[in-house]
Structure formats: C-alpha cells, structure tokens
Design a protein around this motif. Structure first.
Motif, PDB file in Angstrom:
ATOM      1  N   CYS A   1       0.817  -1.184   0.000  1.00  0.00           N
ATOM      2  CA  CYS A   1       0.000   0.000   0.000  1.00  0.00           C
ATOM      3  C   CYS A   1       0.858   1.243   0.000  1.00  0.00           C
ATOM      4  O   CYS A   1       0.438   2.266  -0.502  1.00  0.00           O
ATOM      5  CB  CYS A   1      -0.876   0.009   1.225  1.00  0.00           C
TER       6      CYS A   1
ATOM      7  N   ARG B   1      -2.421  -1.005  -9.534  1.00  0.00           N
ATOM      8  CA  ARG B   1      -1.407  -1.926  -9.033  1.00  0.00           C
ATOM      9  C   ARG B   1      -2.089  -3.138  -8.419  1.00  0.00           C
ATOM     10  O   ARG B   1      -3.249  -3.075  -8.005  1.00  0.00           O
ATOM     11  CB  ARG B   1      -0.551  -1.239  -7.971  1.00  0.00           C
TER      12      ARG B   1
ATOM     13  N   HIS C   1      -7.568  -0.136  -5.190  1.00  0.00           N
ATOM     14  CA  HIS C   1      -7.056   1.172  -5.627  1.00  0.00           C
ATOM     15  C   HIS C   1      -7.078   1.279  -7.156  1.00  0.00           C
ATOM     16  O   HIS C   1      -7.143   2.369  -7.697  1.00  0.00           O
ATOM     17  CB  HIS C   1      -5.630   1.396  -5.125  1.00  0.00           C
TER      18      HIS C   1
ATOM     19  N   ASP D   1      -6.507   5.573   1.355  1.00  0.00           N
ATOM     20  CA  ASP D   1      -5.519   5.375   2.422  1.00  0.00           C
ATOM     21  C   ASP D   1      -5.438   6.667   3.240  1.00  0.00           C
ATOM     22  O   ASP D   1      -5.245   7.743   2.683  1.00  0.00           O
ATOM     23  CB  ASP D   1      -4.137   5.084   1.825  1.00  0.00           C
TER      24      ASP D   1
ATOM     25  N   HIS E   1      -6.128   1.603   5.465  1.00  0.00           N
ATOM     26  CA  HIS E   1      -6.657   1.343   4.127  1.00  0.00           C
ATOM     27  C   HIS E   1      -8.137   1.022   4.295  1.00  0.00           C
ATOM     28  O   HIS E   1      -8.491   0.087   5.022  1.00  0.00           O
ATOM     29  CB  HIS E   1      -5.914   0.152   3.497  1.00  0.00           C
TER      30      HIS E   1
HETATM   31 ZN   LIG Z   1      -4.603   1.127   0.414  1.00  0.00          ZN
END
Ligand SMILES: [Zn+2]
Length: 213
Positions: free
Chosen positions: A16, A126, A139, A146, A203
C-alpha cells in the motif's frame, strides 16, 4: 547498495505504501451523463455538506478504471488532502464514518474535533500489496482510500506512523476507535496490525468480502 536504496526497494515491493499514489494524468476525458446510482450518491454527498467535483470515467490498461468518481476537497468543514478521484460510494462512506464515528471519537479522546485528514491517495493501478501477478487492488478501481494522519482544531496532529504505538494515550485511543468504526462502514479495513505495509496508514475499501484488522 545503500540502506536507503534497500529500504526504498523494500517499500516498493511491499504494498500500500510504495511511491506516492498519483492519480491519472490530466485527462481530456469529458463528463458523460451520470448514472442513476451516481446521481443518488452525489445527492447523499450534498446532504452531508461534502465539497467535491465529479471526475470523468476513465479506462486504463490492466483492468484499471475510474468510474462514477468524485474528487473530494472537504467534508463539512474538514479538509481532505492528498486524495484524488474515488468512486462516489467511497466518498460517501468516508463522510458517514467521519461524521458518525470519527468526530465523536475525536471529541471524546483528543478533546477537539478533526479539522483535516491527510490521505496517501485513492487511485493507483497496481496489484494487492504490489505483488506482481497478484489480484488487482481496489485502488486500481478508485474504490479505496488510504488515510495517514489527522489534524484537530486544537492544533494537534496525529499520524498513524507515530500515533498508533506512540506515548500519547489519547492519540492511541482515537486511532483505535477510528480504525474499529471504519469496519462498520467499509468492507475491507487494514491498519498497522494487519501487516507491515500498513504500519503508517489505514486502508479503507469497498471491495468484495469483509476484513477488519
Ligand atoms: Zn490502500
């Protein structure tokens, strides 16, 4: 290789965290007529005094996309920094969590309301935890946010990095309540107890399944 370089590579591989999340490049995409769901979601944002602008739907390689998204600058009088486009339901859950749970927690622990939230970002194309070949992170659909730190009306700043295991008991209590209540609004919540990759941020996402750690 220097320690710094090794650390950087470790972070890049980790997850992350990694490089700062950047939104998509300036797009020439135009706004299309909003879907019924988006209209309903934006009405709900208006009712909660969220300051935002709609961002165009975009498709990227690797299954990444941004759809029904908004860019939020303020939730009532709380400034949100560092966040790019996020799916509207993420913005709505964030506002509901802030107003229903995080603000009362801030008043009761810190003794002062939240005035700003610092985010590490929303959209980033990602895989989960940046593992090559892994499943696409939420994401990658702008379906996650985040959060790294909070600023309060009394001038205090509490970051996940220093506050989660720090000496300030009120900060620790606030962060734990913020984390726990996040699980009532989002489907996946990860914090410093989840893994090393989340030692410095929460997150929150609205992906499939439920997980709270
Ligand atoms: Zn995250």
């Amino acid at each position: 290789m220097t320690h710094r370089a090794i650390l950087l590579i470790a972070l890049l591989l980790a997850g992350c965290v990694g490089p700062p999340e950047r939104g998509p490049r300036q797009s020439k995409a135009k706004l299309t007529a909003p879907s019924a769901e988006l209209k309903q979601c934006m009405r709900a944002l208006n009712a909660l005094d969220v300051t935002y602008e709609r961002t165009p739907d975009r498709k990227f390689g690797g299954g990444c996309n941004i759809r029904d998204a908004v860019k939020v600058s303020k939730i009532d009088d709380v400034v949100l920094s560092g966040a790019g486009s996020m799916r509207c339901p993420v913005a709505l859950k964030l506002a509901q969590w802030l107003q229903q749970d995080a603000q009362p927690a801030a008043r009761q622990t810190i003794g002062s309301p939240i005035r700003a939230i610092e985010s590490y970002g929303t959209y980033a194309c990602r895989p989960v935890n940046n593992q090559i070949g892994g499943r696409l992170s939420e994401h990658g659909r702008a379906n996650a946010i985040d959060l790294a730190a909070f600023r309060f009306a009394n001038g205090e700043r509490v970051s996940l990095l220093k506050g989660w295991r720090g000496d300030n008991r009120d900060a620790r209590a606030f962060l734990r309540r913020a984390h726990k209540s996040g699980c009532q609004h989002f489907s996946i919540v990860l914090g410093p107890e989840a893994n090393r990759q989340h030692h410095d941020h929460f997150h929150f996402d609205l992906g499939p399944g439920t997980y709270c750690k």
